[in-house]
Design a protein around this motif. Structure first.
Motif, PDB file in Angstrom:
ATOM      1  N   VAL A  44      60.549 -44.900 -13.757  1.00 14.44           N
ATOM      2  CA  VAL A  44      61.660 -45.583 -13.086  1.00 14.44           C
ATOM      3  C   VAL A  44      61.679 -45.219 -11.605  1.00 14.44           C
ATOM      4  O   VAL A  44      61.834 -46.095 -10.739  1.00 14.44           O
ATOM      5  CB  VAL A  44      63.006 -45.253 -13.771  1.00 14.44           C
ATOM      6  N   ASN A  45      61.507 -43.935 -11.298  1.00 11.25           N
ATOM      7  CA  ASN A  45      61.473 -43.514  -9.896  1.00 11.25           C
ATOM      8  C   ASN A  45      60.333 -44.199  -9.137  1.00 11.25           C
ATOM      9  O   ASN A  45      60.511 -44.633  -7.994  1.00 11.25           O
ATOM     10  CB  ASN A  45      61.337 -41.993  -9.781  1.00 11.25           C
ATOM     11  N   PHE A  46      59.166 -44.302  -9.777  1.00  6.79           N
ATOM     12  CA  PHE A  46      58.018 -44.955  -9.160  1.00  6.79           C
ATOM     13  C   PHE A  46      58.318 -46.425  -8.872  1.00  6.79           C
ATOM     14  O   PHE A  46      58.045 -46.929  -7.782  1.00  6.79           O
ATOM     15  CB  PHE A  46      56.794 -44.819 -10.069  1.00  6.79           C
ATOM     16  N   ALA A  47      58.892 -47.116  -9.850  1.00  9.39           N
ATOM     17  CA  ALA A  47      59.208 -48.538  -9.675  1.00  9.39           C
ATOM     18  C   ALA A  47      60.280 -48.734  -8.608  1.00  9.39           C
ATOM     19  O   ALA A  47      60.196 -49.673  -7.807  1.00  9.39           O
ATOM     20  CB  ALA A  47      59.653 -49.145 -11.005  1.00  9.39           C
ATOM     21  N   MET A  48      61.265 -47.851  -8.570  1.00 13.74           N
ATOM     22  CA  MET A  48      62.325 -47.953  -7.561  1.00 13.74           C
ATOM     23  C   MET A  48      61.760 -47.717  -6.162  1.00 13.74           C
ATOM     24  O   MET A  48      62.129 -48.423  -5.218  1.00 13.74           O
ATOM     25  CB  MET A  48      63.452 -46.966  -7.860  1.00 13.74           C
ATOM     26  N   LYS A  49      60.865 -46.742  -6.020  1.00 21.40           N
ATOM     27  CA  LYS A  49      60.243 -46.482  -4.719  1.00 21.40           C
ATOM     28  C   LYS A  49      59.383 -47.648  -4.274  1.00 21.40           C
ATOM     29  O   LYS A  49      59.188 -47.852  -3.076  1.00 21.40           O
ATOM     30  CB  LYS A  49      59.409 -45.199  -4.765  1.00 21.40           C
ATOM     31  N   SER A  50      58.877 -48.399  -5.242  1.00 23.03           N
ATOM     32  CA  SER A  50      58.066 -49.578  -4.935  1.00 23.03           C
ATOM     33  C   SER A  50      58.938 -50.791  -4.621  1.00 23.03           C
ATOM     34  O   SER A  50      58.419 -51.884  -4.408  1.00 23.03           O
ATOM     35  CB  SER A  50      57.135 -49.897  -6.107  1.00 23.03           C
ATOM     36  N   LYS A  51      60.235 -50.597  -4.670  1.00 17.86           N
ATOM     37  CA  LYS A  51      61.227 -51.630  -4.360  1.00 17.86           C
ATOM     38  C   LYS A  51      61.194 -52.829  -5.313  1.00 17.86           C
ATOM     39  O   LYS A  51      61.525 -53.949  -4.926  1.00 17.86           O
ATOM     40  CB  LYS A  51      61.089 -52.074  -2.909  1.00 17.86           C
TER      41      LYS A  51
END
Length: 167
Positions: A70-77
């Motif tokens: 989830v953190n990875f996807a959020m950082k990827s916007k």
């Protein structure tokens, strides 16, 4: 989205069934492709499935792969609830699962069952990780939402936010 522990356990158990099957099938196909058809046995397939399934469930219950995803996807916007978000969430989750499962299963088969050297397990891991990662990524993308929906319906754990689902 948050889950009760019982929901998470069922979700992990349901999702890891097809993942363990995919891992074992790909590993067997790679063994056959390497000219070792005589090495195939249904008994070994069954043993490998049980071990892989147990390890996958332990990974799912103890390592915060979903949080990392989830953190990875959020950082990827990426926007939650989109295919892109789910695909990005799955990258760290699948990488963690695939690397750990492929490595442990290589050591289990080469060193423990086969009484071979560790370097053999390492070479096997390096040869198998990419096709196993791809297969497990595809399988987890297909089964992640049905597994979560089934787990939530059994435990009556209704989602409270958005449509985000992850392994």
């Amino acid at each position: 989205m948050p889950m009760k522990t019982s929901t998470k356990l069922l979700d992990v158990m349901f999702l890891n069934l097809p993942i363990a099957v995919a891992l074992c099938i790909v590993a067997q196909l790679l063994t056959i492709a390497q000219g070792q058809l005589k090495a195939f046995s249904w008994q070994m397939f069954g043993i490998n499935f049980v071990v892989a399934y147990i390890i996958a469930c332990i990974i799912g219950m103890t390592i915060p792969c979903v949080k990392w995803g989830v953190n990875f996807a959020m950082k990827s916007k990426a926007q939650p609830g989109t295919f892109k978000f789910g695909a990005l969430v799955n990258i760290p989750i699948n990488t963690t699962y695939s690397v750990l499962l492929c490595f442990i299963m290589s050591v289990f088969n080469v060193c423990i069952l086969g009484k071979g050297p560790f370097i053999g397990a390492l070479i096997g891991f390096l040869m198998d990780i990419i096709p196993i990662w791809i297969a497990c990524y595809i399988v987890s993308m297909i089964f992640v939402q049905p597994a979560e929906k089934l787990a939530r319906s059994i435990t009556h754990d209704c989602p409270t936010q958005g449509q985000h689902t992850a392994a």
